[in-house]
Write a protein that holds these residues in place. Structure first.
Motif, short mmCIF file in Angstrom:
data_model
loop_
_atom_site.label_atom_id
_atom_site.label_comp_id
_atom_site.label_asym_id
_atom_site.label_seq_id
_atom_site.Cartn_x
_atom_site.Cartn_y
_atom_site.Cartn_z
N GLU A 144 9.71 50.83 143.58
CA GLU A 144 10.22 50.35 144.87
C GLU A 144 10.14 48.83 144.94
O GLU A 144 11.05 48.18 145.45
CB GLU A 144 9.43 50.97 146.02
CG GLU A 144 10.00 50.63 147.38
CD GLU A 144 9.29 51.32 148.52
OE1 GLU A 144 9.53 50.91 149.67
OE2 GLU A 144 8.50 52.25 148.29
N ALA A 145 9.09 48.25 144.39
CA ALA A 145 8.96 46.78 144.37
C ALA A 145 10.08 46.17 143.53
O ALA A 145 10.65 45.14 143.91
CB ALA A 145 7.60 46.39 143.81
N ASP A 146 10.40 46.80 142.40
CA ASP A 146 11.50 46.31 141.56
C ASP A 146 12.82 46.35 142.33
O ASP A 146 13.61 45.39 142.30
CB ASP A 146 11.64 47.15 140.29
CG ASP A 146 10.46 46.99 139.35
OD1 ASP A 146 9.70 46.00 139.50
OD2 ASP A 146 10.30 47.85 138.46
N LEU A 147 13.07 47.46 143.01
CA LEU A 147 14.31 47.59 143.77
C LEU A 147 14.38 46.55 144.89
O LEU A 147 15.42 45.90 145.07
CB LEU A 147 14.43 49.00 144.37
CG LEU A 147 15.63 49.23 145.29
CD1 LEU A 147 16.94 49.05 144.54
CD2 LEU A 147 15.55 50.62 145.92
N LEU A 148 13.30 46.38 145.63
CA LEU A 148 13.29 45.39 146.71
C LEU A 148 13.52 43.98 146.17
O LEU A 148 14.21 43.18 146.80
CB LEU A 148 11.97 45.46 147.48
CG LEU A 148 11.81 46.69 148.37
CD1 LEU A 148 10.41 46.74 148.96
CD2 LEU A 148 12.85 46.68 149.47
N ASP A 149 12.97 43.69 145.00
CA ASP A 149 13.17 42.38 144.40
C ASP A 149 14.65 42.15 144.09
O ASP A 149 15.21 41.09 144.39
CB ASP A 149 12.33 42.26 143.12
CG ASP A 149 12.40 40.88 142.52
OD1 ASP A 149 12.26 39.89 143.26
OD2 ASP A 149 12.60 40.79 141.29
N LEU A 151 17.23 43.70 145.51
CA LEU A 151 17.97 43.63 146.77
C LEU A 151 17.79 42.28 147.47
O LEU A 151 18.73 41.73 148.02
CB LEU A 151 17.54 44.76 147.71
CG LEU A 151 17.91 46.18 147.26
CD1 LEU A 151 17.30 47.20 148.21
CD2 LEU A 151 19.41 46.34 147.18
N ARG A 152 16.58 41.75 147.43
CA ARG A 152 16.32 40.46 148.08
C ARG A 152 17.04 39.30 147.39
O ARG A 152 17.36 38.32 148.01
CB ARG A 152 14.81 40.20 148.14
CG ARG A 152 14.11 41.06 149.16
CD ARG A 152 12.62 40.79 149.20
NE ARG A 152 12.00 41.60 150.24
CZ ARG A 152 10.87 42.27 150.10
NH1 ARG A 152 10.21 42.21 148.97
NH2 ARG A 152 10.39 42.97 151.09
N ARG A 153 17.26 39.44 146.08
CA ARG A 153 17.95 38.38 145.34
C ARG A 153 19.46 38.53 145.38
O ARG A 153 20.18 37.64 144.93
CB ARG A 153 17.47 38.38 143.89
CG ARG A 153 16.06 37.81 143.76
CD ARG A 153 15.62 37.63 142.32
NE ARG A 153 15.29 38.93 141.72
CZ ARG A 153 15.79 39.39 140.57
NH1 ARG A 153 16.63 38.66 139.88
NH2 ARG A 153 15.45 40.56 140.10
N LEU A 157 24.42 41.84 149.20
CA LEU A 157 23.81 42.83 150.08
C LEU A 157 22.96 42.16 151.16
O LEU A 157 22.37 41.10 150.92
CB LEU A 157 22.94 43.80 149.26
CG LEU A 157 23.70 44.62 148.22
CD1 LEU A 157 22.72 45.38 147.34
CD2 LEU A 157 24.67 45.57 148.89
N PRO A 158 22.86 42.80 152.32
CA PRO A 158 21.99 42.24 153.36
C PRO A 158 20.52 42.42 152.98
O PRO A 158 20.19 43.24 152.11
CB PRO A 158 22.34 43.07 154.60
CG PRO A 158 22.86 44.36 154.06
CD PRO A 158 23.54 44.02 152.76
N ALA A 159 19.66 41.68 153.63
CA ALA A 159 18.22 41.80 153.38
C ALA A 159 17.78 43.22 153.70
O ALA A 159 18.17 43.79 154.73
CB ALA A 159 17.45 40.79 154.22
N PRO A 160 16.97 43.83 152.85
CA PRO A 160 16.54 45.20 153.10
C PRO A 160 15.51 45.28 154.21
O PRO A 160 14.76 44.34 154.45
CB PRO A 160 15.93 45.64 151.77
CG PRO A 160 15.44 44.35 151.17
CD PRO A 160 16.43 43.30 151.62
N THR A 161 15.50 46.41 154.89
CA THR A 161 14.45 46.71 155.85
C THR A 161 13.49 47.64 155.12
O THR A 161 13.88 48.69 154.64
CB THR A 161 15.03 47.43 157.09
OG1 THR A 161 16.01 46.58 157.67
CG2 THR A 161 13.93 47.72 158.09
#
Length: 169
Positions: A144-149, A151-153, A157-161
């Motif tokens: 999940e941390a990899d995915l959020l990283d 998505l944030r970059r 895509l919009p910033a994830p919630t």
């Protein structure tokens, strides 16, 4: 010798007050994401003069916490074991997986891990501190941390919630 016999032998070698710690303690707790290591990691009070061997890694500490018995073996508290294990890891992702498993299995909390990091010695604490920061950022696991990283970059895509609370009416 079986792995369990090796752990018993290591504890007998170190003597009174010895407790399994780090990767060995996580192995007793059957952590899925903790790497396996050949040496048995044993913690003892700093005043004890017992040398490490190719078979036993002796960790000396001033902060001896009460041991728990797991399958008859004295083991440090899980927050201590997880942080000690992560001090030996070089990969933040691997450390994140270990700390996340401890929290997901409800063996300790993020706050307990934070206390252990703040009260323990600072040597080798960079990787577990980074891993704890990843988990405090909202991730519940290393993938999940990899995915959020990613998505944030993303520039598209919009910033994830992260893990929002859902209410049903």
């Amino acid at each position: 010798l079986t792995r369990r016999q090796q752990m018993h032998a290591a504890l007998l070698y170190v003597g009174d007050g010895a407790q399994l710690t780090g990767l060995s303690a996580l192995e007793v707790h059957e952590f899925r994401y903790a790497p396996r290591e050949g040496r048995v990691h044993v913690q003892v009070h700093i005043t004890r003069r017992v040398a490490s061997t190719p078979f036993v890694m002796v960790h000396r500490t001033q902060r001896v916490l009460p041991a728990r018995r797991v399958d008859g073996l004295p083991v440090v508290p899980i927050a201590r074991a997880a942080v000690d294990a992560c001090r030996r890891l070089r990969s933040v992702r691997e450390a994140t997986a270990v700390l996340a498993e401890a929290v997901q299995r409800r063996l300790c909390t993020l706050d307990m891990l934070g206390v252990e990091l703040s009260e323990g010695h600072s040597a080798g604490s960079a990787v577990p501190r980074q891993a704890l920061d990843v988990l405090r950022g909202g991730s519940a696991s290393a993938p999940e941390a990899d995915l959020l990283d990613v998505l944030r970059r993303s520039l598209v895509l919009p910033a994830p919630t992260v893990n929002p609370r859902l209410a049903v009416e």
